[in-house]
Structure formats: structure tokens, C-alpha cells
Design an enzyme around this catalytic site. Sequence first.
Site, PDB file in Angstrom:
ATOM      1  N   THR A   1      41.710  30.701  39.387  1.00  0.00           N
ATOM      2  CA  THR A   1      42.643  29.680  38.901  1.00  0.00           C
ATOM      3  C   THR A   1      42.642  28.415  39.761  1.00  0.00           C
ATOM      4  O   THR A   1      43.011  27.344  39.293  1.00  0.00           O
ATOM      5  CB  THR A   1      44.094  30.222  38.878  1.00  0.00           C
ATOM      6  OG1 THR A   1      44.450  30.628  40.205  1.00  0.00           O
ATOM      7  CG2 THR A   1      44.244  31.387  37.920  1.00  0.00           C
ATOM      8  N   ASP A   2      42.228  28.554  41.050  1.00  0.00           N
ATOM      9  CA  ASP A   2      42.479  27.462  41.996  1.00  0.00           C
ATOM     10  C   ASP A   2      41.744  26.157  41.684  1.00  0.00           C
ATOM     11  O   ASP A   2      42.290  25.078  41.904  1.00  0.00           O
ATOM     12  CB  ASP A   2      42.179  27.925  43.431  1.00  0.00           C
ATOM     13  CG  ASP A   2      43.284  28.843  43.951  1.00  0.00           C
ATOM     14  OD1 ASP A   2      44.388  28.828  43.361  1.00  0.00           O
ATOM     15  OD2 ASP A   2      43.053  29.573  44.933  1.00  0.00           O
TER      16      ASP A   2
ATOM     17  N   SER B   1      37.363  30.769  43.726  1.00  0.00           N
ATOM     18  CA  SER B   1      37.080  29.408  43.240  1.00  0.00           C
ATOM     19  C   SER B   1      37.476  28.313  44.222  1.00  0.00           C
ATOM     20  O   SER B   1      37.093  27.157  44.043  1.00  0.00           O
ATOM     21  CB  SER B   1      37.705  29.162  41.866  1.00  0.00           C
ATOM     22  OG  SER B   1      39.066  28.850  41.962  1.00  0.00           O
TER      23      SER B   1
ATOM     24  N   THR C   1      40.392  35.719  40.868  1.00  0.00           N
ATOM     25  CA  THR C   1      41.341  36.831  40.967  1.00  0.00           C
ATOM     26  C   THR C   1      41.196  37.793  39.797  1.00  0.00           C
ATOM     27  O   THR C   1      41.459  38.985  39.928  1.00  0.00           O
ATOM     28  CB  THR C   1      42.781  36.265  41.018  1.00  0.00           C
ATOM     29  OG1 THR C   1      42.929  35.575  42.255  1.00  0.00           O
ATOM     30  CG2 THR C   1      43.834  37.340  40.928  1.00  0.00           C
TER      31      THR C   1
HETATM   32  C1  SIN Z   1      40.409  31.874  42.889  1.00  0.00           C
HETATM   33  O1  SIN Z   1      40.748  30.752  42.504  1.00  0.00           O
HETATM   34  O2  SIN Z   1      39.244  32.294  42.812  1.00  0.00           O
HETATM   35  C2  SIN Z   1      41.416  32.779  43.520  1.00  0.00           C
HETATM   36  C3  SIN Z   1      42.784  32.573  43.022  1.00  0.00           C
HETATM   37  C4  SIN Z   1      42.951  32.895  41.579  1.00  0.00           C
HETATM   38  O3  SIN Z   1      42.029  33.154  40.812  1.00  0.00           O
HETATM   39  O4  SIN Z   1      44.150  32.875  41.165  1.00  0.00           O
END
Ligand code: SIN
Length: 332
Positions: free
Chosen positions: A97-98, A64, A15
Site C-alpha cells: 500500500t505504501d 513497496s 503486506t
Molecule cells: C508495503 O507497502 O509493501 C508494505 C505495507 C503495506 O502493503 O501495507
Amino acid sequence: MFVAKKIVLLGTGGTIAGTSPVAGAGTGYTAAQIAVAELLDAVPAIREVARGGVLAEQVSQLDSKDMTHAVWLRLARHCEQHLADPEVQGIVITHGTDTLEETAWFLQSVLAPAKPVVLCSAMRPATAMTPDGPQNLLDAVVVAAEPTACGVLCVAAGEIHGAREVRKAHPLRLNAFSSGDVGPLGWVEERSVRWARDLAPVRPHESSAGQMVRGLPEADLWPQVEIVMSHAGVSHALVKALVDQGVDGIVVAATGNGTVHEELEKALEEAERSGIVVRIASRCTEGRMPGAPDARWASANGLSPVKARISLLLDLIDDDLAAAHDEGAAVE
Ligand code: SIN
């Protein structure tokens, strides 16, 4: 004379590099759209902190949730190469973050670096009205440039977390990461780092220095390790399917202090008889499961199920390498 060393910035997507066609929107965006070099250029203050310069490289560009073992391997190889360069002070990796906590544990396990490797993310896309990525990126560079930092760390919302404990604990809020009941390792405050506790959980292993990365086979040869959950009403169906599939290891996301439903236990015993290695981790998000001394299966040493999967995977790779070495020695 003090000579500032450089920071390496590796982009993987997420993100933090996301964009939305709707100006200012915080949801409904697409992750992994903006090149890492562009993210760097958008925060001029980074060059004030990283006085030895910043080298940006795009390693992958993905959401991710779609992280693969092949990308992990590529990332680990990039890290290993840069960490060995005496001109490099530390590494920052932009990441979604995922699955960030999984990448963090993988890199900590295979690199155990003496220099900091800092994972950096954002909960809002770059095109949001008030994106959190630029501040997180600056904070991550502050930590990567910090001489007392080491190991694989996660920096977000002003908090510094260690690879072992960090987990994404909230689907929306800006401080989405938590280290559970041990709390963060420290904080970034106005371009300086304040440690809350000792960095022992991420200190380098004496013998590591990239040895593990060099030994890793290509990702399509890695053992298959899956996770099953023990829950009310669970059946043997998933474990049976995994046995039929010929997986190498199963991590059980067990209840409480490592207890497993009797139905699942029977299926796991069957799986073990067919040569599958079973390891137990707890579903609980706080605390560290000590496990019972007479436990039926080895516990994952307090790791969460997703991190226990990585540790079992690496242990199985180690076993394969040792067996191949012994075979080679026997032939000689
Ligand atoms: C991801 O994990 O690539 C998308 C969600 C995020 O980064 O919060």
C-alpha cells in the site's frame, strides 16, 4: 458465442503477501513473503469470477517502500505485453500500500490502457486473524473482469479509485485509500461493480497503446528528479545539495495554492539557472491546485508531489528522446 477471456495476475509483494511468525498478529510482520500463485490458490472464488482462467506471474517480491524505477519498468513491460494479447481481459497487480499510488500513476502515464489494470493490496498480512487481502484480491479480479472498466485503478476495502486521485490517506485502517474530495470512482458490491462517476480520468489516450513503454530507456538512464518541501524555516541547503549533485528536476511540495518560502524561491531560481527544471505541486491533500496564472514555475496540473515527480521524470525522458531523434535526423 461469448468466450471468457483470461485475467493476468502479477505479483510484486506488499503486506498482502506478508507473514508474521506470531499466528494472528496484525503488526510486526514481514511484507512480501508469499508467492502470488499461492495467494491466488487461497481464494477459490477467483476462478468462478475469472471464467477464462487466471495466469499468475511473479514480477518482484518487495516491500513497496523499497520500490525502484527498474521494477516499474519491468512491471510496465509485463503489462504492455499482456495488454496486447487479445485473449487477456484485464490485469491485477498485487502491491504494497505504501507506494501503490506512485506505481498507479506511473502505469497510467505510460500505458493509459483501454483494458483495466487493477492494483490490489492489503493492510493486514496474510497470516492475520482476519486478513483483508483475500477479499481485496477477489474484488480486484471482479473489476479486471468487468467489461466497462478501463485504465489503472486501485481496489481496496470495496472501493475503486482512479490512478490520478488515489493516495494512501491512513497508516492503519482497512480503507486506507482516498480519492480526496472527488471520492471513489465506484464500489465492488457482492461481485459486481457500481460506478459512482464517469471513468474519464483513466480513459485511454488515443495514441498510447504501449508506445511510451517501448520508448523508455533502461532505468539507470532515467533523469534524476527529487522532491523538496516548502515549510516554515526552510533553508536553501537541500536545493543547493541537489544542484551540486547535478539532478535534472526538482518538484516542490509547495504550501497552499503553490506558494513557496522566499528562502527556497531564491535557491530554486539559482537551480533553474543551472539547468534544473522546477515544477510546483501542493502539499494540500484535498482539492486540486489551480495555480496562479502569473506563477513563477509550471504547476503539476493538480497532481500530488509524488505523482508530479513521476510526470516530470517522464517529460524529461520525452525531451531526451526528442533531442536524440533530432540529433539523429541532423546527422542523416
Ligand atoms: C508495503 O507497502 O509493501 C508494505 C505495507 C503495506 O502493503 O501495507
